[in-house]
Every structure is written in structure tokens, then in C-alpha cells.
Design a protein around this motif. Structure first.
Motif, PDB file in Angstrom:
ATOM      1  N   VAL A  59       0.876  -1.174   0.000  1.00 34.14           N
ATOM      2  CA  VAL A  59       0.000   0.000   0.000  1.00 34.14           C
ATOM      3  C   VAL A  59       0.906   1.214   0.000  1.00 34.14           C
ATOM      4  O   VAL A  59       1.739   1.379   0.895  1.00 34.14           O
ATOM      5  CB  VAL A  59      -0.924   0.035   1.229  1.00 34.14           C
ATOM      6  CG1 VAL A  59      -1.843   1.251   1.177  1.00 34.14           C
ATOM      7  CG2 VAL A  59      -1.736  -1.234   1.330  1.00 34.14           C
ATOM      8  N   ALA A  60       0.764   2.065  -1.005  1.00 35.64           N
ATOM      9  CA  ALA A  60       1.706   3.174  -1.165  1.00 35.64           C
ATOM     10  C   ALA A  60       1.427   4.340  -0.240  1.00 35.64           C
ATOM     11  O   ALA A  60       2.357   4.981   0.263  1.00 35.64           O
ATOM     12  CB  ALA A  60       1.691   3.655  -2.618  1.00 35.64           C
ATOM     13  N   ASN A  61       0.157   4.619   0.020  1.00 32.59           N
ATOM     14  CA  ASN A  61      -0.170   5.869   0.694  1.00 32.59           C
ATOM     15  C   ASN A  61      -1.354   5.708   1.654  1.00 32.59           C
ATOM     16  O   ASN A  61      -2.408   6.331   1.465  1.00 32.59           O
ATOM     17  CB  ASN A  61      -0.490   6.951  -0.345  1.00 32.59           C
ATOM     18  CG  ASN A  61      -0.608   8.327   0.262  1.00 32.59           C
ATOM     19  OD1 ASN A  61       0.107   8.666   1.197  1.00 32.59           O
ATOM     20  ND2 ASN A  61      -1.515   9.128  -0.273  1.00 32.59           N
ATOM     21  N   PRO A  62      -1.199   4.905   2.696  1.00 33.73           N
ATOM     22  CA  PRO A  62      -2.313   4.754   3.640  1.00 33.73           C
ATOM     23  C   PRO A  62      -2.592   6.051   4.372  1.00 33.73           C
ATOM     24  O   PRO A  62      -1.663   6.735   4.824  1.00 33.73           O
ATOM     25  CB  PRO A  62      -1.816   3.662   4.597  1.00 33.73           C
ATOM     26  CG  PRO A  62      -0.328   3.740   4.514  1.00 33.73           C
ATOM     27  CD  PRO A  62      -0.010   4.139   3.103  1.00 33.73           C
ATOM     28  N   GLY A  63      -3.858   6.389   4.494  1.00 41.09           N
ATOM     29  CA  GLY A  63      -4.200   7.584   5.261  1.00 41.09           C
ATOM     30  C   GLY A  63      -3.923   7.417   6.735  1.00 41.09           C
ATOM     31  O   GLY A  63      -3.572   8.374   7.434  1.00 41.09           O
ATOM     32  N   LYS A  64      -4.085   6.195   7.239  1.00 36.83           N
ATOM     33  CA  LYS A  64      -3.852   5.887   8.644  1.00 36.83           C
ATOM     34  C   LYS A  64      -3.219   4.504   8.760  1.00 36.83           C
ATOM     35  O   LYS A  64      -3.599   3.583   8.028  1.00 36.83           O
ATOM     36  CB  LYS A  64      -5.165   5.894   9.444  1.00 36.83           C
ATOM     37  CG  LYS A  64      -5.837   7.247   9.573  1.00 36.83           C
ATOM     38  CD  LYS A  64      -7.111   7.172  10.409  1.00 36.83           C
ATOM     39  CE  LYS A  64      -8.258   6.471   9.685  1.00 36.83           C
ATOM     40  NZ  LYS A  64      -8.665   7.137   8.440  1.00 36.83           N
ATOM     41  N   ILE A 108       7.760   1.344   5.054  1.00 40.60           N
ATOM     42  CA  ILE A 108       8.702   0.848   4.053  1.00 40.60           C
ATOM     43  C   ILE A 108       8.275  -0.553   3.619  1.00 40.60           C
ATOM     44  O   ILE A 108       7.401  -1.173   4.220  1.00 40.60           O
ATOM     45  CB  ILE A 108      10.160   0.801   4.564  1.00 40.60           C
ATOM     46  CG1 ILE A 108      10.278  -0.114   5.799  1.00 40.60           C
ATOM     47  CG2 ILE A 108      10.677   2.192   4.860  1.00 40.60           C
ATOM     48  CD1 ILE A 108      11.723  -0.378   6.227  1.00 40.60           C
ATOM     49  N   GLY A 109       8.924  -1.062   2.558  1.00 37.65           N
ATOM     50  CA  GLY A 109       8.681  -2.412   2.065  1.00 37.65           C
ATOM     51  C   GLY A 109       9.896  -3.296   2.250  1.00 37.65           C
ATOM     52  O   GLY A 109      10.944  -2.851   2.746  1.00 37.65           O
ATOM     53  N   PRO A 110       9.811  -4.549   1.817  1.00 44.36           N
ATOM     54  CA  PRO A 110      10.885  -5.514   2.059  1.00 44.36           C
ATOM     55  C   PRO A 110      12.172  -5.252   1.285  1.00 44.36           C
ATOM     56  O   PRO A 110      13.216  -5.817   1.625  1.00 44.36           O
ATOM     57  CB  PRO A 110      10.259  -6.852   1.659  1.00 44.36           C
ATOM     58  CG  PRO A 110       9.123  -6.502   0.764  1.00 44.36           C
ATOM     59  CD  PRO A 110       8.620  -5.183   1.228  1.00 44.36           C
ATOM     60  N   SER A 111      12.122  -4.405   0.260  1.00 40.21           N
ATOM     61  CA  SER A 111      13.358  -4.082  -0.459  1.00 40.21           C
ATOM     62  C   SER A 111      14.136  -2.959   0.213  1.00 40.21           C
ATOM     63  O   SER A 111      15.233  -2.599  -0.239  1.00 40.21           O
ATOM     64  CB  SER A 111      13.047  -3.696  -1.910  1.00 40.21           C
ATOM     65  OG  SER A 111      12.562  -4.810  -2.633  1.00 40.21           O
ATOM     66  N   GLY A 155       3.098  -7.683   8.620  1.00 39.79           N
ATOM     67  CA  GLY A 155       3.550  -6.412   9.165  1.00 39.79           C
ATOM     68  C   GLY A 155       4.587  -6.582  10.257  1.00 39.79           C
ATOM     69  O   GLY A 155       4.554  -7.543  11.023  1.00 39.79           O
ATOM     70  N   LEU A 156       5.523  -5.638  10.301  1.00 40.79           N
ATOM     71  CA  LEU A 156       6.464  -5.527  11.412  1.00 40.79           C
ATOM     72  C   LEU A 156       6.253  -4.167  12.051  1.00 40.79           C
ATOM     73  O   LEU A 156       6.446  -3.132  11.410  1.00 40.79           O
ATOM     74  CB  LEU A 156       7.919  -5.646  10.929  1.00 40.79           C
ATOM     75  CG  LEU A 156       8.355  -6.981  10.335  1.00 40.79           C
ATOM     76  CD1 LEU A 156       9.802  -6.892   9.864  1.00 40.79           C
ATOM     77  CD2 LEU A 156       8.194  -8.100  11.346  1.00 40.79           C
ATOM     78  N   VAL A 177       6.975  -1.876   8.614  1.00 41.58           N
ATOM     79  CA  VAL A 177       7.364  -2.664   7.446  1.00 41.58           C
ATOM     80  C   VAL A 177       6.175  -3.511   7.009  1.00 41.58           C
ATOM     81  O   VAL A 177       5.606  -4.244   7.835  1.00 41.58           O
ATOM     82  CB  VAL A 177       8.570  -3.582   7.740  1.00 41.58           C
ATOM     83  CG1 VAL A 177       9.117  -4.168   6.445  1.00 41.58           C
ATOM     84  CG2 VAL A 177       9.658  -2.831   8.510  1.00 41.58           C
ATOM     85  N   LEU A 178       5.786  -3.405   5.739  1.00 36.00           N
ATOM     86  CA  LEU A 178       4.702  -4.212   5.201  1.00 36.00           C
ATOM     87  C   LEU A 178       5.180  -4.955   3.963  1.00 36.00           C
ATOM     88  O   LEU A 178       5.954  -4.439   3.168  1.00 36.00           O
ATOM     89  CB  LEU A 178       3.495  -3.342   4.818  1.00 36.00           C
ATOM     90  CG  LEU A 178       2.771  -2.586   5.931  1.00 36.00           C
ATOM     91  CD1 LEU A 178       1.601  -1.799   5.332  1.00 36.00           C
ATOM     92  CD2 LEU A 178       2.284  -3.516   7.022  1.00 36.00           C
ATOM     93  N   GLY A 179       4.667  -6.185   3.776  1.00 39.79           N
ATOM     94  CA  GLY A 179       5.011  -6.948   2.581  1.00 39.79           C
ATOM     95  C   GLY A 179       4.864  -8.445   2.826  1.00 39.79           C
ATOM     96  O   GLY A 179       4.337  -8.862   3.855  1.00 39.79           O
ATOM     97  N   PRO A 180       5.329  -9.284   1.935  1.00 39.37           N
ATOM     98  CA  PRO A 180       5.974  -8.885   0.689  1.00 39.37           C
ATOM     99  C   PRO A 180       4.981  -8.426  -0.376  1.00 39.37           C
ATOM    100  O   PRO A 180       5.365  -7.810  -1.352  1.00 39.37           O
ATOM    101  CB  PRO A 180       6.714 -10.152   0.252  1.00 39.37           C
ATOM    102  CG  PRO A 180       5.858 -11.260   0.808  1.00 39.37           C
ATOM    103  CD  PRO A 180       5.328 -10.745   2.115  1.00 39.37           C
TER     104      PRO A 180
END
Length: 271
Positions: A59-64, A108-111, A155-156, A177-180
Motif C-alpha cells: 500500500v503506497a499511501n495509507p491515510g492511517k 517501508i517495504g521488504p526491499s 507487518g512488522l 514494514v509491510l510486505g511482501p
């Protein structure tokens, strides 16, 4: 994704939102149409090797980004027994302590690489099932809650220990951290029956199942929506089980949730 390949469906979605931009994540708002998504996958001829693809947060742009601080009984017991976690507070139940918000800029993401904020402060890992909202929800009933879910991811909730409020300690850059990837809700028969685990440098630290959540996914959505209007792309971190512990530069964190996948990330030097 199809096994070891990523299928590009970018052209199937509108990437130019109107002004003012509607609340929530613009793309998440469009992904609830799973038939459209499957059609886009079947028609796409553009594929990329997964190993060569950068994975950002799904998710690129969560509001919350909403957190549930004490949602496993064993973690409450663990927190109350560890003064570095409780910092003088006795934890009882989620109803009493409520929810907290993490800054969207912490995502951030896993990369990417997790970067601790302080060299001299304990910073812990917390593996959690993350719920991504797909349809606006306001004061909804538990019975209707799951119809508002787009999907789930690993999620982390990285956490600095200390006396400050949770929103402050859990919101520095890289601390969410969210993913993968995002697994749509139709692919998860029951979000309240998923094994989850986490290891650091190959040593297991956390292992549990979402059936031990005090507030299950539907109840947690109902609870959150009684305080906040939930918009597409909003993320609810459902809480972590027992076994939280510190991480240090050079560590490798590997998290897994059944039916979703594996999230791995490196711990960098404090900034």
C-alpha cells in the motif's frame, strides 16, 4: 504475482486522481473489484522476474496506520513482566488502553532496510497480521466488518522501548514494514486462523496463531471504525504475540504468516 514472476497490471488502473484527492489510497480504492483485477492479470503480457523486482510496501499511501498495542493475552503477560516494555505501566485489556496511530512516513517495504532511530535504546521486533481496508467504513458492526477489507499482508511494528507515548516510539522512519505483497481477502478463508512466526538470524523468537487475538479481525475493525472513519488503503496492525525482543545492526529479520508469505528485512546502522 505468478510463482516466480510479477505480472504488470499498471495500465488497468487510473493513476490520475481528481483534485482534491479523495481520502485514502487512490489505487487501493480500485483494487476491491477483484474481477477487474483477474481480467487485467489474464490480459497482461508484461512480466518481470520476482528476483529482479523491487518490492515496496503493498500500500503506497495509507491515510492511517492503526495499531492495537495489547491484543494477545500472552503478550500482555510478557509486557507486564518486562520493565523495559511496560515502563511502569500495568497492561490489562485493549478496551482500556485503546489504539494508537503510526505515522505514514514510517512505512517501508521488504526491499528497504530497517534503520533504528537510536544506537543506545532498545528497539524490538513485533510481527503482526496487517489488514488493509478496501471500502470506507464508519461505525460499522462486527458482522459487516470483513466486507470492508481489501486484503492482508505481513507487518512488522518496530518499537522503541521507553516512556514516550506509543505513537511517538513507533513512528520514526522505517518503523513500519509491510510486505511482501497484498493477498486479497477472497484468498484468505479465515483471518482468525493464521499461523505467524518470526526469527532473527535464523533463531525463532515468535510463533503463534491469529486465533489467539483478543479482538479478532472483525471486532478490531468494528472498534477502530467507532473512532476513525476508515478509508481505502488504511492499515490496521492487529497486534503482536509473545516473544518480542531487541534487534541490532546486521541482524536479519524473517517473518511469516500462513497463506500470505514471507517478509525479510535487514537491520541497518542507526541514523
Amino acid at each position: 504475482m505468478d510463482r516466480d514472476e510479477v505480472i504488470d497490471v499498471t495500465d488497468a488502473y487510473d493513476r490520475s486522481p481528481p483534485w482534491p484527492v479523495p481520502a485514502g489510497d487512490w489505487i487501493a480504492n480500485q483494487l476491491t473489484d477483484t474481477a477487474r483485477l483477474r481480467d487485467a492479470v489474464s490480459k497482461s503480457s508484461t512480466r518481470h522476474a520476482l528476483r529482479d523486482t523491487r518490492l515496496d510496501a503493498p500500500v503506497a499511501n495509507p491515510g492511517k496506520i492503526i495499531g492495537a498495542p495489547i491484543n494477545y493475552k500472552a503478550h500482555i503477560e510478557e509486557a507486564n513482566a518486562d520493565s523495559q516494555i511496560n515502563n511502569g505501566t500495568t497492561y490489562t485489556n485493549l478496551d482500556e488502553f485503546g489504539l494508537f496511530l503510526k505515522a505514514g512516513s514510517s512505512l517501508i517495504g521488504p526491499s528497504d532496510r530497517f534503520t533504528p532511530r537510536f544506537a543506545d535504546r532498545r528497539t524490538d521486533h513485533e510481527v503482526e497480521l496487517a489488514v488493509v481496508i478496501g471500502k470506507e467504513a464508519r461505525a460499522i458492526r462486527k458482522e459487516d466488518a470483513l466486507s470492508h477489507v481489501l486484503g492482508f499482508t505481513v507487518g512488522l511494528d518496530m518499537t522503541i522501548r521507553g516512556k514516550e507515548f506509543p505513537t511517538f516510539r513507533k513512528s520514526p522512519d522505517t518503523h513500519c514494514v509491510l510486505g511482501p505483497w497484498l493477498v486479497t481477502s477472497d484468498e484468505i478463508p479465515s483471518a482468525d486462523a493464521l499461523d505467524l512466526r518470526l526469527s532473527v538470524n535464523g533463531i525463532e523468537r515468535q510463533r503463534s496463531n491469529t486465533r489467539f487475538l483478543i479482538f479478532g479481525v472483525a471486532r478490531l475493525i468494528e472498534y477502530a471504525s467507532s473512532f476513525y472513519t476508515l478509508h481505502p488503503g488504511d492499515v490496521i496492525m492487529t497486534g503482536t504475540p509473545e516473544g518480542v525482543g531487541p534487534v541490532f545492526p546486521g541482524d536479519r529479520i524473517d517473518a511469516h504468516i500462513a497463506s500470505i508469505g514471507d517478509l525479510s528485512i535487514e537491520v541497518g546502522m542507526p541514523r
